[in-house]
Write a protein that holds these residues in place. Structure first.
Motif, PDB file in Angstrom:
ATOM      1  N   LYS A   1       8.754  -2.815  -9.628  1.00 44.13           N
ATOM      2  CA  LYS A   1       8.350  -1.736 -10.517  1.00 44.13           C
ATOM      3  C   LYS A   1       8.128  -0.440  -9.726  1.00 44.13           C
ATOM      4  O   LYS A   1       8.569   0.635 -10.122  1.00 44.13           O
ATOM      5  N   ARG A   2       7.422  -0.570  -8.620  1.00 46.27           N
ATOM      6  CA  ARG A   2       7.131   0.620  -7.807  1.00 46.27           C
ATOM      7  C   ARG A   2       7.559   0.367  -6.378  1.00 46.27           C
ATOM      8  O   ARG A   2       6.755  -0.020  -5.540  1.00 46.27           O
ATOM      9  N   PRO A   3       8.820   0.610  -6.076  1.00 46.01           N
ATOM     10  CA  PRO A   3       9.362   0.232  -4.769  1.00 46.01           C
ATOM     11  C   PRO A   3       8.652   0.912  -3.601  1.00 46.01           C
ATOM     12  O   PRO A   3       8.772   0.465  -2.478  1.00 46.01           O
ATOM     13  N   ARG A   4       7.960   1.997  -3.844  1.00 46.40           N
ATOM     14  CA  ARG A   4       7.325   2.677  -2.724  1.00 46.40           C
ATOM     15  C   ARG A   4       5.845   2.346  -2.573  1.00 46.40           C
ATOM     16  O   ARG A   4       5.120   3.028  -1.857  1.00 46.40           O
ATOM     17  N   GLY A   5       5.413   1.341  -3.264  1.00 44.24           N
ATOM     18  CA  GLY A   5       4.043   0.890  -3.060  1.00 44.24           C
ATOM     19  C   GLY A   5       3.031   1.653  -3.881  1.00 44.24           C
ATOM     20  O   GLY A   5       3.373   2.483  -4.733  1.00 44.24           O
ATOM     21  N   LEU A   6       1.761   1.370  -3.628  1.00 44.53           N
ATOM     22  CA  LEU A   6       0.667   1.983  -4.389  1.00 44.53           C
ATOM     23  C   LEU A   6       0.608   3.481  -4.205  1.00 44.53           C
ATOM     24  O   LEU A   6       0.426   4.243  -5.138  1.00 44.53           O
ATOM     25  N   PHE A   7       0.709   3.913  -2.953  1.00 39.84           N
ATOM     26  CA  PHE A   7       0.591   5.342  -2.646  1.00 39.84           C
ATOM     27  C   PHE A   7       1.863   5.815  -1.960  1.00 39.84           C
ATOM     28  O   PHE A   7       1.924   5.885  -0.738  1.00 39.84           O
TER      29      PHE A   7
ATOM     30  N   VAL B   1      -6.613   0.281   0.803  1.00 40.77           N
ATOM     31  CA  VAL B   1      -6.776  -0.137  -0.594  1.00 40.77           C
ATOM     32  C   VAL B   1      -5.993  -1.418  -0.865  1.00 40.77           C
ATOM     33  O   VAL B   1      -6.495  -2.353  -1.500  1.00 40.77           O
ATOM     34  N   ALA B   2      -4.763  -1.491  -0.320  1.00 45.45           N
ATOM     35  CA  ALA B   2      -3.935  -2.666  -0.573  1.00 45.45           C
ATOM     36  C   ALA B   2      -4.575  -3.919   0.022  1.00 45.45           C
ATOM     37  O   ALA B   2      -4.645  -4.966  -0.623  1.00 45.45           O
ATOM     38  N   GLY B   3      -5.063  -3.799   1.250  1.00 41.45           N
ATOM     39  CA  GLY B   3      -5.681  -4.959   1.908  1.00 41.45           C
ATOM     40  C   GLY B   3      -6.858  -5.467   1.111  1.00 41.45           C
ATOM     41  O   GLY B   3      -6.977  -6.667   0.828  1.00 41.45           O
ATOM     42  N   MET B   4      -7.733  -4.542   0.716  1.00 45.12           N
ATOM     43  CA  MET B   4      -8.927  -4.952  -0.020  1.00 45.12           C
ATOM     44  C   MET B   4      -8.554  -5.538  -1.386  1.00 45.12           C
ATOM     45  O   MET B   4      -9.133  -6.528  -1.828  1.00 45.12           O
ATOM     46  N   THR B   5      -7.567  -4.909  -2.039  1.00 40.30           N
ATOM     47  CA  THR B   5      -7.156  -5.404  -3.355  1.00 40.30           C
ATOM     48  C   THR B   5      -6.628  -6.827  -3.258  1.00 40.30           C
ATOM     49  O   THR B   5      -7.005  -7.706  -4.028  1.00 40.30           O
TER      50      THR B   5
ATOM     51  N   GLY C   1       0.812  -1.215   0.000  1.00 36.14           N
ATOM     52  CA  GLY C   1       0.000   0.000   0.000  1.00 36.14           C
ATOM     53  C   GLY C   1       0.846   1.265   0.000  1.00 36.14           C
ATOM     54  O   GLY C   1       0.370   2.333  -0.376  1.00 36.14           O
ATOM     55  N   GLY C   2       2.068   1.165   0.438  1.00 36.99           N
ATOM     56  CA  GLY C   2       2.904   2.360   0.544  1.00 36.99           C
ATOM     57  C   GLY C   2       3.077   2.692   2.015  1.00 36.99           C
ATOM     58  O   GLY C   2       2.104   2.970   2.714  1.00 36.99           O
ATOM     59  N   VAL C   3       4.337   2.657   2.459  1.00 36.83           N
ATOM     60  CA  VAL C   3       4.604   2.880   3.875  1.00 36.83           C
ATOM     61  C   VAL C   3       4.205   4.295   4.268  1.00 36.83           C
ATOM     62  O   VAL C   3       4.447   5.236   3.538  1.00 36.83           O
TER      63      VAL C   3
END
Lengths: 617, 446
Positions: A602-608, A567-571, A557-559
Motif C-alpha cells: 500500500k505504501r511502498p515508501r514506508g511510514l515516513f 516509530v516503526a520499531g516501537m509500533t 519506518g521509511g528509508v
C-alpha cells in the motif's frame, strides 16, 4: 545391612562380629516380644551369614571368639524392650550401645537437632529445622538463614555442622555452627553441603519470617509479613495480630492487616467478614483475590456476598489496568530492542543506501566486545557495561570503516553486488569469532543493578534490565539525532547523501564522509550489541536473528528517516506483544511479517517517506 | 554517484540474501579434522553432533564424550584387535544437513556405527538415510517416543522414563494441580506435551488447568510468556511448569523467571532438556530449587560416576567441566556396541543388531542398563533440584530401573503398539490387537 555395618565399624574384626551377632539376636528378640513364632530355620541361616561375614574379614578362631562375645552381650541385652532397637536397626545408622540408642525423643537438645541436619532424608531434616526454629535458641536464626542460603556444610570426617568461607585457592575455612569455634582450613572435598529441597525452603522461609516478625528492622519485618500473606496457620495469625497491635511502620501495618483480613474471611460472624472484605477491597495481592473468590463460592449472607463482588470488581479493574500497562511496557521494550538493532542500519541503509548484510555481525562484535571487557575486568561486573559501551562503539566502528574502505566503496550504486559482498563479509566475521573465541555461546554477566524488578504495586513489576535498555535506546537515538542535525559531520553526511557531486564541489571530502558515516552506523550496531548481550545469548550466530528484524523496521519506518525507525520499531514491538497472548509467539511474528508485506504494498515508501529530490532518485 | 536506490530491487535483493543465509549457513564451516586415516586396519565410528548453531551448547560436549570413549577403548586394545577411529562431522544445527552428513558418513567413510543427533527433528531427518543404507545410529537424548527403528538404538529416555515420572513427582510430592506445558516448537515438545496432556486429563486435571505454550528455537523475548505463567500460577492452585524448552533459549527464559521474581517455591519449573551443561552458562543463584528430571546427574554418589568424571576431566583437561545425562547415555550405548561387536565377531550391521539385544552394562548411578528388544534401554528415573553451584541435589529416585517404552500407553493411536526387533515379531510398530506389523509406511503416517 551388612555392608552398612561394615562401613560404620570401619572393618575392625571383633567389633564387626559383635555388632552383627548382637543385631541378629535383637531382631530375634523383637520377634519374641511381638509374640510371633520364631522360625528356627531363618534364625540359623542368619547366624550363618553373620559368622561367614566375620570369617571373611578375619582368621577363623578369632571370629568365633568374637561371635561368642557378641552372643554374651546380646544375651544380657535381650530382656530390654527391643522395639526401639528394631527401629534403630532399620535406620541407616544402627547405634549399638543400648544406653544411647534410645529413639530420638522430643526433649532432644538444640545440638542434637542441628546434627540431625546432616541426615540424607529430607523429612528428618525438615523436622529438625522446624524443631530448631521452635527452640527459641539465639543461634537458630543465623543457622536457618545459612541453611536456606546453602551456606551450611558438614565435615565428612565427623559430621560436624560448620559454616564455611573460601580460603586460599581451593580450600574452605571452617567455623563450628554451634560453638563458633574456628576449625581451621580443609579441602573442598572434606566438607559436604547440607542440601535443602523446595518444601524445606518454603518451611524455612516461613519459620524465619516468624522469627523475624518482631525484628527492630522494618525492612525485615516487611519481608517477614509478606511471607505470611495467605497463611492460615492459627499460631501464625495470632502472632501477626499481636505484631499488628504494636506495629508503627505504615507499610508493614498494611501487609499485616492483609494477613489478618484474609484469615478473617473465615470468621463465623458476618460483621468481621465484612470488615475483612473492606480491607481487601481492590487489594492486588493474588492471595487476596483467591481468598475472595473462595468466599464467593461458600458465602450465604447476601450483604457479604455483594461486598465480596464489589471488592473483586475493584481488584479486577486494577488488574486490567496493570495488565495494559504491562503489555505496553513489554511492547516498548521489545520495540526498543528492535530500534537499537535497526538504528545503525537506518544510517548505513537508510542514509547511505548500502544494503549491509553484515549489520547483524557488527551487533555481534559489539556483544563480544562486552564479553571481552568483562573478561578483562574480573570482579567489576557492575561497572563493565560503562566501559563496554564506548569500547563496542569503537571496535564495531573500526570494523565498519575497514569494511567500507576495503569493499563497499568500490561497489556504490551496485546494490546487488554490495549485498553479496557484505553477505560474504558476514560469514567471514562469524567464522572469525568461531575460530578466535569459540563456536559456543559465551557467558556475559548481568550487573547487579540490572537484575530484579521495580515493584510498582503488588500486581505490577517492571524488570530492570528491560527498563534500562528502553532508556538506553532512547538516549542512543537522541544522541544520533543530535550528531546528524547539529554537528559538522552530520551536515556533511546529509549533504553527501542528498547530492554527492554538489557536496564535493562545496569542498566536502566525500570519501572520508562515506567512511565515517558507515563507521558511525557500525558503531551504533556495536552499542546495540552491548544492550542485546544483556538480554539474549551471545554466540557467533546471534547477528542473524536481528538482520531480518532490522531491515523490516527500517523499511517499515521509511528509508532515510530516523524518526521513522523509532516509530516503526516501537509500533512493531507493541503490535507483537498485543498479539502474543492470543496468537502465541510463533504466530505473532508471522502475523507481523504479513502485516508489513501488505503495508509495503500500500505504501511502498514506508511510514515516513522521504520527500523532495533525494527521494526521486 | 551514490543514490538512494528505489525499493523494489532493494527488497528483492534483501529477499535473495536472506534465502542465501538460510541455505548457505550450513556450509559456512565444516567439521573438526578427522583422525589420520593412514591405517586401514581401523574401525571407523561416526560422530554426528552440531558443533555450531543453536544446539552447539548441548551437542559439542557429546562429540568430546565419544572421542573420549574411543580413546579409552583404544587404550584397552580397540575392538576385535583393531583400533577405533572417529570421523567427526558438523551438521551445524541445520536439520537437512544432518541427513547429508549422515549419508556422507555411511557412504563415503563407511563407518561401522554413528553416535549422534540431539533434537528429534535431526533424528527424524537422518532416519530414512540410516534405514536406506542400513547403518547403525546410537541416539543419546531423551525423546518423545512413538518410534522404533531397526537401525536406531535409543539410549536416552522414552517419555515413560522421564516425563511421566516427573509429572507424578510434582503431582504426588508437591501437590501440583495446575500445569504449564512450555516447549520449543518442534516434534519432541509437541509429542511429549500431547502425551502429558492425555495423561493429566486421565488423572482428572481439568482443561482450564492446563496451559500449553510453544516458542521458536532460540527465542529470547520471554517477558510476556513469563508474565502469563505468573498470572496463571497466582490463582490459588499450586502450579508447576513442565519445560521442554530446548537449546540456548533456556538461558533468557530462566533469566526472565529470576528477574520477574518467580521462585521455585511459588512455581517450580521441571525441565527435561536442562542439565549440568546448560546450567554452566547461567548464574544459577535465582534458579535454586527449580527441577530437572533425568536418568543421571553428575552429583550421583557412586564410585563408577567418580571414575567417569575423573576420566572426563583428564580427557578434556579442565576440572571445571561438568558431566550430564546424554553423556552417560553415550557411554552406555558405546559399551553395549563394543560388547555386541565382540560378541558378533564383526561390525556388520545386522549381526550387531542381533547381538546387542539383551546385553547389559553398568550405568553410572549404580544400576544396570539392559538393551531391550524394542531398542530402548532400562534406566532409573532421577529428579534433582538445581543448586547454586550449578549441580543438582537428587530429591527422588525410582527404586528400580524403568524399561523404556517406545509407544506411549496414553495416546489413542499408539497404546496397542509395541516394538520388538526379535523373532518372531521383528517389527517396530506391532499392533497387539490386530496382530499385525504396520511397517514403516504406516509409521510415517502416524
Amino acid at each position: 545391612m551388612s555392608p552398612m555395618s561394615r562401613f560404620v565399624f570401619g572393618g575392625s574384626g571383633p567389633a564387626l562380629a559383635m555388632a552383627l551377632g548382637f543385631l541378629l539376636l535383637l531382631m530375634t528378640a523383637t520377634g519374641a516380644a511381638d509374640n510371633q513364632p520364631i522360625d528356627p530355620a531363618s534364625g540359623s541361616a542368619a547366624k550363618l551369614t553373620a559368622s561367614s561375614v566375620a570369617e571373611s574379614s578375619m582368621p577363623g578362631p578369632v571370629a568365633d571368639a568374637g561371635a561368642d562375645v557378641a552372643n554374651d552381650i546380646a544375651a544380657s541385652a535381650a530382656p530390654e524392650p527391643a522395639k526401639n532397637l528394631m527401629a534403630e536397626a532399620e535406620a541407616s545408622e544402627p547405634d549399638l550401645d543400648p544406653e544411647t540408642g534410645s529413639e530420638p525423643d522430643l526433649t532432644a537438645t538444640f545440638d542434637e537437632r542441628v546434627s540431625e541436619l546432616t541426615e540424607t532424608s529430607f523429612k528428618v531434616k525438615e523436622a529438625a529445622a522446624q524443631a530448631i526454629a521452635d527452640s527459641g535458641d539465639a543461634r537458630a536464626i543465623p543457622l536457618l538463614k545459612a541453611l536456606l542460603a546453602g551456606d551450611l556444610y558438614y565435615r565428612t570426617a565427623d559430621d560436624r555442622v560448620v559454616y564455611v568461607a573460601p580460603a586460599g585457592s581451593r580450600g574452605w575455612a571452617l567455623t563450628d555452627a554451634l560453638s563458633g569455634e574456628a576449625l581451621g582450613e580443609v579441602g573442598r572435598r572434606d566438607v559436604r553441603k547440607i542440601t535443602v529441597n523446595n518444601r524445606m525452603r518454603g518451611a524455612l522461609r516461613t519459620a524465619i519470617a516468624a522469627l523475624t516478625l518482631a525484628s527492630p528492622d522494618p525492612a525485615l519485618r516487611l519481608r517477614a509479613a509478606r511471607e505470611m500473606v495467605g497463611s492460615d496457620d492459627p499460631s501464625v495469625i495470632s502472632a501477626v495480630r499481636g505484631q499488628l497491635a504494636a506495629e508503627d511502620d505504615r507499610q508493614v501495618t498494611e501487609v499485616l492487616a492483609l494477613v489478618v483480613a484474609i484469615a478473617d474471611l473465615k470468621q463465623p460472624d458476618s460483621d468481621s467478614r465484612l470488615a475483612a472484605i473492606e480491607v481487601l477491597h481492590g487489594n492486588l495481592y493474588p492471595q487476596a483475590r483467591n481468598a475472595l473468590n473462595a468466599l464467593l463460592e461458600s458465602e450465604q449472607d447476601p450483604e457479604v456476598l455483594a461486598a465480596t463482588k464489589a471488592a473483586l470488581d475493584a481488584i479486577d479493574r486494577k488488574r486490567q489496568l496493570n495488565s495494559s500497562i504491562e503489555t505496553l511496557f513489554f511492547g516498548l521494550s521489545l520495540g526498543s530492542v528492535l530500534v537499537l538493532a535497526a538504528i545503525g542500519l537506518a544510517i548505513t541503509f537508510g542514509v547511505m543506501g548500502v544494503i549491509n548484510m553484515a549489520h547483524g555481525e557488527l551487533i555481534m562484535i559489539g556483544a563480544y566486545t562486552t564479553y571481552l571487557v568483562q573478561q578483562a575486568m574480573p570482579g567489576l561486573t557492575d561497572w563493565s557495561l560503562l566501559v563496554a559501551v564506548p569500547a563496542a562503539f569503537l571496535v564495531s566502528g573500526a570494523f565498519g570503516v575497514a569494511i567500507e574502505r576495503t569493499v563497499i566503496r568500490f561497489l556504490y550504486g551496485r546494490p546487488l553486488e554490495t549485498l553479496l559482498a557484505t553477505f560474504g563479509i558476514s560469514l567471514i566475521l562469524q567464522q572469525l569469532v568461531r575460530t578466535t573465541i569459540s563456536a559456543q555461546n559465551v557467558v556475559v554477566q548481568n550487573p547487579s543493578w540490572m537484575s530484579g524488578s521495580l515493584q510498582l504495586n503488588p500486581g505490577l513489576a517492571l524488570t530492570y534490565n528491560r527498563l534500562y535498555i528502553l532508556l538506553f535506546a532512547l538516549i542512543v537515538f537522541a544522541l544520533l539525532l543530535l550528531v546528524l542535525k547539529r554537528t559538522a559531520l552530520g551536515l556533511q553526511v546529509r549533504a553527501v547523501s542528498q547530492n554527492r557531486a554538489m557536496a564535493r564541489a562545496m569542498g566536502v571530502h566525500s570519501a572520508r564522509v562515506d567512511a565515517l558515516t558507515f563507521g558511525l552506523g557500525a558503531g551504533i550496531a556495536g552499542v546495540a550489541g552491548v544492550a542485546l548481550s544483556q538480554l539474549t545469548n551471545v554466540g557467533p550466530n546471534m547477528g542473524q536473528a536481528y538482520i531480518i528484524d532490522s531491515f523490516m523496521v527500517v523499511v517499515f519506518g521509511g528509508v532515510g528517516n530516523l524518526w521513522g525507525t523509532l516509530v516503526a520499531g516501537m509500533t512493531l514491538g507493541v503490535a507483537n506483544k498485543l498479539m502474543e497472548p492470543w496468537a502465541g509467539a510463533v504466530l505473532a511474528k508471522i502475523l507481523v511479517l504479513v502485516f508489513i508485506i501488505l503495508f509495503i504494498q500500500k505504501r511502498p515508501r514506508g511510514l515516513f517517506p522521504q520527500r523532495g529530490r533525494a527521494a526521486a532518485d | 554517484m551514490i543514490s538512494i536506490p528505489s525499493f523494489k530491487p532493494l527488497l528483492l535483493s534483501a529477499g535473495i540474501a536472506l534465502g542465501l543465509t538460510a541455505s548457505l549457513s550450513g556450509f559456512a564451516e565444516d567439521a573438526a579434522p578427522a583422525v589420520d586415516p593412514a591405517d586401514d586396519e581401523t574401525i571407523k565410528v561416526g560422530v554426528l553432533h552440531s558443533l555450531s548453531g543453536t544446539m552447539a551448547i548441548s551437542e559439542t560436549t557429546l562429540k568430546d564424550t565419544v572421542l573420549m570413549l574411543i580413546e579409552e577403548q583404544n587404550e584397552k586394545g580397540g575392538v576385535l584387535g583393531k583400533k577405533l577411529e572417529a570421523v567427526v562431522v558438523d551438521p551445524a544445527s541445520d536439520w537437512p544437513l544432518f541427513a547429508e552428513k549422515a549419508r556422507e558418513l555411511l557412504q563415503k567413510d563407511k563407518v561401522a556405527a554413528v553416535f549422534g543427533c540431539w533434537t528429534s527433528v535431526s533424528r527424524k531427518s537422518v532416519l530414512p538415510v540410516f534405514e536406506e543404507l542400513n547403518g547403525l545410529l546410537f541416539y543419546p537424548v531423551q525423546y518423545e517416543g512413538e518410534e522404533s527403528s531397526k537401525n536406531v538404538f535409543y539410549t536416552g529416555a522414552a517419555p515413560n522414563q522421564q516425563a511421566i515420572p516427573a509429572v507424578d513427582y510434582l503431582k504426588d510430592e508437591l501437590g501440583v494441580e495446575r500445569w504449564v506445558l512450555a516447549g520449543t516448537d518442534y516434534v519432541y515438545p509437541r509429542t511429549t506435551n500431547k502425551i502429558l496432556e492425555a495423561y493429566l486429563k486421565q488423572n482428572g486435571v481439568a482443561e482450564e488447568d492446563i496451559m500449553i505454550n510453544y516458542t521458536p528455537f532460540g527465542h529470547s523475548d520471554w517477558q510476556s510468556i513469563v508474565a502469563d505463567i505468573k498470572k496463571f500460577g497466582s490463582e490459588g492452585k499450586k502450579t508447576a511448569v513442565v519445560s521442554t524448552i530446548n537449546g540456548d533459549a533456556n538461558v533468557p527464559f530462566y533469566k526472565e523467571l529470576g528477574n520477574q521474581g518467580i521462585s521455585a517455591e511459588d512455581i517450580p519449573v521441571i525441565a527435561f532438556s536442562v542439565g549440568e551443561e546448560e546450567l554452566s552458562g547461567i548464574d544459577t543463584g535465582p534458579l535454586v530449587g527449580h527441577l530437572a528430571a533425568w536418568n543421571y546427574f553428575m552429583s550421583v554418589p557412586t564410585d563408577e560416576n567418580d571414575a567417569f568424571i575423573e576420566t572426563w576431566h583428564g580427557f578434556i583437561d579442565d576440572s571445571n567441566r561438568v558431566t550430564n545425562d546424554p553423556m552417560e547415555a553415550h557411554k552406555i550405548g558405546f559399551d553395549l556396541w563394543v560388547q555386541a561387536v565382540e560378541k558378533a565377531g564383526t561390525t556388520d550391521t545386522d549381526a550387531v543388531e542381533n547381538a546387542i539385544i539383551g546385553l547389559t552394562t553398568s550405568n553410572l548411578s549404580g544400576g544396570t542398563a539392559k538393551m531391550l528388544p524394542n531398542h530402548h534401554i532400562t534406566k532409573p528415573v532421577l529428579i534433582g533440584e538445581i543448586q547454586d553451584d550449578g549441580q543438582f541435589a537428587i530429591v527422588y529416585q525410582t527404586e528400580e530401573a524403568v524399561p523404556g517404552d517406545a509407544w506411549s500407553d496414553y495416546l489413542e493411536g499408539s497404546k496397542d503398539l509395541i516394538a520388538d526387533w526379535t523373532d518372531p515379531i521383528n517389527c517396530g510398530n506391532y499392533n497387539t490387537k490386530t496382530k499385525k506389523c504396520l511397517g514403516s509406511e504406516q509409521a510415517a503416517k502416524e
